[in-house]
Enzyme design. Structure first.
Site, short mmCIF file in Angstrom:
data_model
loop_
_atom_site.label_atom_id
_atom_site.label_comp_id
_atom_site.label_asym_id
_atom_site.label_seq_id
_atom_site.Cartn_x
_atom_site.Cartn_y
_atom_site.Cartn_z
N SER A 263 0.83 -1.20 0.00
CA SER A 263 0.00 0.00 0.00
C SER A 263 0.87 1.25 0.00
CB SER A 263 -0.88 0.01 1.25
OG SER A 263 -0.05 0.15 2.38
N LYS A 264 0.22 2.38 -0.24
CA LYS A 264 0.89 3.69 -0.15
C LYS A 264 1.50 3.86 1.23
CE LYS A 264 0.43 6.96 -3.46
NZ LYS A 264 -0.82 7.42 -4.03
N ARG A 265 0.73 3.41 2.24
CA ARG A 265 1.18 3.56 3.61
C ARG A 265 2.47 2.77 3.85
NH1 ARG A 265 -2.17 3.97 8.76
NH2 ARG A 265 -3.70 4.68 7.27
#
Ligand code: GLU
Length: 505
Positions: A263-265
């Site tokens: 994910s982006k996170r």
């Protein structure tokens, strides 16, 4: 004679390069090198709305940092230029028109409002995102539904239009993926993708096929996310250049984070971009930090990338680029997603720092120390320091803690670590030791004077080592203490001991 191997990496300049993109670069590079072929970098910048200024520089800088330089690129023109699709704009239209003339594509004049109206009309629970496809094209304003003379006058009047592929019904197309084997698609599930846009630019689908052909690409490796587009590309190849001329494809597995899809996170947490860009994350507004800032060295980065979804069938994990060129096999790339593990990534870096020579690490460590306000006095000394502490460093910034005190005396001391056991006898031991080391020049002599003085004072040397370390280093870390004394020299060792004695007194 078989054709010369030519592969390409074809990024869109829409942001920083992340792990998956650089792994694609690496696999292209390895394949090209092992087959004596060419590695082409083509910039796919036909979607001007997603263009990010600086992204192309970023791509070049990443490739340079990784040591994976292309043979042909917009900055190193070969015989197949230009290498930026926006500069090839005029080449694509004839192919689109050929397809229209052969009934395999059509002009579509629908305005954005008409497209919206179609979508809201057809939207339902079973069809949440209506597509422009074989079920819809008959009700839209295009060269399949309008009379020929009207189409001509619309075109002559310069009416905005796109060219769409006319996906055939009830056909199956297939290809042989180097990783996945035979992959088959039903053409009916694919919509009538735009090939040429209103601004005259091709879309990715048309441009990738035309350019892979014109640039004589023999093998195309790309992320798994492009697999659903394969039927469109196969048909374009069949109609324009013949399916047998198609490059051999390999669709590389996704890279997964600790909890499924990356994910982006995860990206922000683990520094997935290769290095910090001078643009910020559109959502968080934060500047991104990457592997380079975190202190990965390119040898380790390349090595860990290679192993994200591939191994040579043995237990070996550490590979030089040369070894990878020898051993990499596209057929051995795994079909399933590859898990990225930051701990493991750090392990690779630690191993690479350990096996790198001081000479190799010197420029990186020097830059790192300077950035922390530490000025290493001379390179020969720094090289010795690197050899002494590299075992203890996982990421480059660790050299600041493990090596900084060689060049700047500590300004804080963890005296609390020995304060409760400090005695006047120990104080006078260190006074004596300081006076006796003027002639010491190597670790052995610093140590023997230390042991001798301890014996005379009737104190176990083991009780004196920690205070000595803290006097020289500031804290409870670092390589063997007498080696530190050797490197900083007798004068400096004496000065550091005296300084702490004065504080303690
Ligand atoms: N421009 C595409 C991308 O950025 C290239 C895909 C391909 O290699 O065909 O992913």
């Amino acid at each position: 004679m078989s054709k010369k191997v030519r592969v390409r990496f074809a990024p869109s300049p829409t942001g920083g390069l992340h792990l998956g993109g650089v792994r694609t670069v690496l696999y292209n590079y390895l394949f090209a090198r092992q087959h004596g072929g060419d590695f082409v970098l083509r910039i796919e910048d036909t979607d001007q709305s997603r263009y990010v200024a600086g992204a192309e520089d970023y791509i070049f800088e990443t490739l340079a940092w990784c040591g994976l330089e292309p043979d042909e690129s917009p900055r190193k023109e070969g015989a197949f230029g230009p290498y930026r699709q926006s500069e090839r704009k005029e080449m694509y239209r004839t192919y689109a028109e050929r397809l229209v003339n052969e009934g395999k594509a059509y002009y579509a004049f629908d305005t954005p409002e008409e497209l919206d109206a179609m979508r809201s009309l057809l939207k339902s629970d079973t069809n949440p995102t209506p597509q422009y496809d074989r079920t819809v094209r008959g009700q839209m304003r295009n060269s399949l539904t309008l009379p020929a003379d009207e189409v001509k006058s619309l075109l002559d009047a310069g009416t905005p239009h796109v060219v769409r592929i006319r996906m055939p019904e009830g056909e199956t197309v297939s290809f042989n993926d180097m990783i996945r084997g035979e992959v088959t698609f039903d053409t009916a599930i694919v919509d009538d993708k735009v090939l040429l846009k209103g601004d005259g630019m091709p879309t990715y689908h048309l441009a990738v096929v035309v350019d892979d052909h014109l640039m004589q690409i023999t093998h195309a490796f790309r992320g798994e996310e492009w697999l659903p587009s394969a039927p469109v590309h196969i048909l374009l190849w069949r109609w324009l250049f013949g399916e047998e001329a198609m490059p051999q494809w390999a669709h590389l597995p996704l890279i997964l984070g600790p909890s499924g899809k990356l994910s982006k996170r995860d990206g922000a947490k683990y520094g997935f971009p290769v290095f910090a860009a001078n643009w910020s994350d559109p959502k968080s507004g934060e500047l991104t930090e990457g592997f380079r800032e975190r202190g990965f060295i390119p040898e380790a980065f390349v090595n860990l990338l290679a192993l994200l979804g591939w191994n040579d069938g043995t237990e070996q994990e550490l590979f030089t680029l040369e070894e990878l060129i020898q051993r990499f096999q596209m057929e051995k790339v795994h079909k399933g997603g590859a898990k990225f593990d930051f701990e493991k990534a750090q392990w690779f870096n630690h191993e690479w720092i350990k096996r790198s020579t001081a000479g190799r690490l010197l420029p990186d460590v020097k830059a790192l120390l300077l950035s922390k306000g530490i000025t290493p006095n001379d390179d020969a000394q720094l090289a010795k320091v690197i050899d002494l502490v590299k075992e203890r460093c996982t990421l480059l910034p660790d050299f600041a803690q493990q090596g900084g005190f060689f060049f700047a005396a500590p300004s804080e001391w963890d005296t609390a670590a020995f304060a409760s056991k400090w005695t006047p006898a120990k104080q006078s031991f260190f006074e004596t030791y300081g006076n006796r080391i003027s002639t010491a020049s190597d670790a052995t002599s610093f140590e023997s004077i230390f042991k001798q003085s301890a014996e005379e004072a009737g104190i176990k040397p083991g009780e004196l080592q920690l205070p000595l370390r803290i006097m020289l280093v500031g804290g409870k870390f670092g390589p063997p203490v007498f080696s530190i004394a050797e490197l900083i020299g007798a004068e400096e060792t004496k000065a550091r001991i005296r300084k702490v004695l004065a504080i303690l007194a």
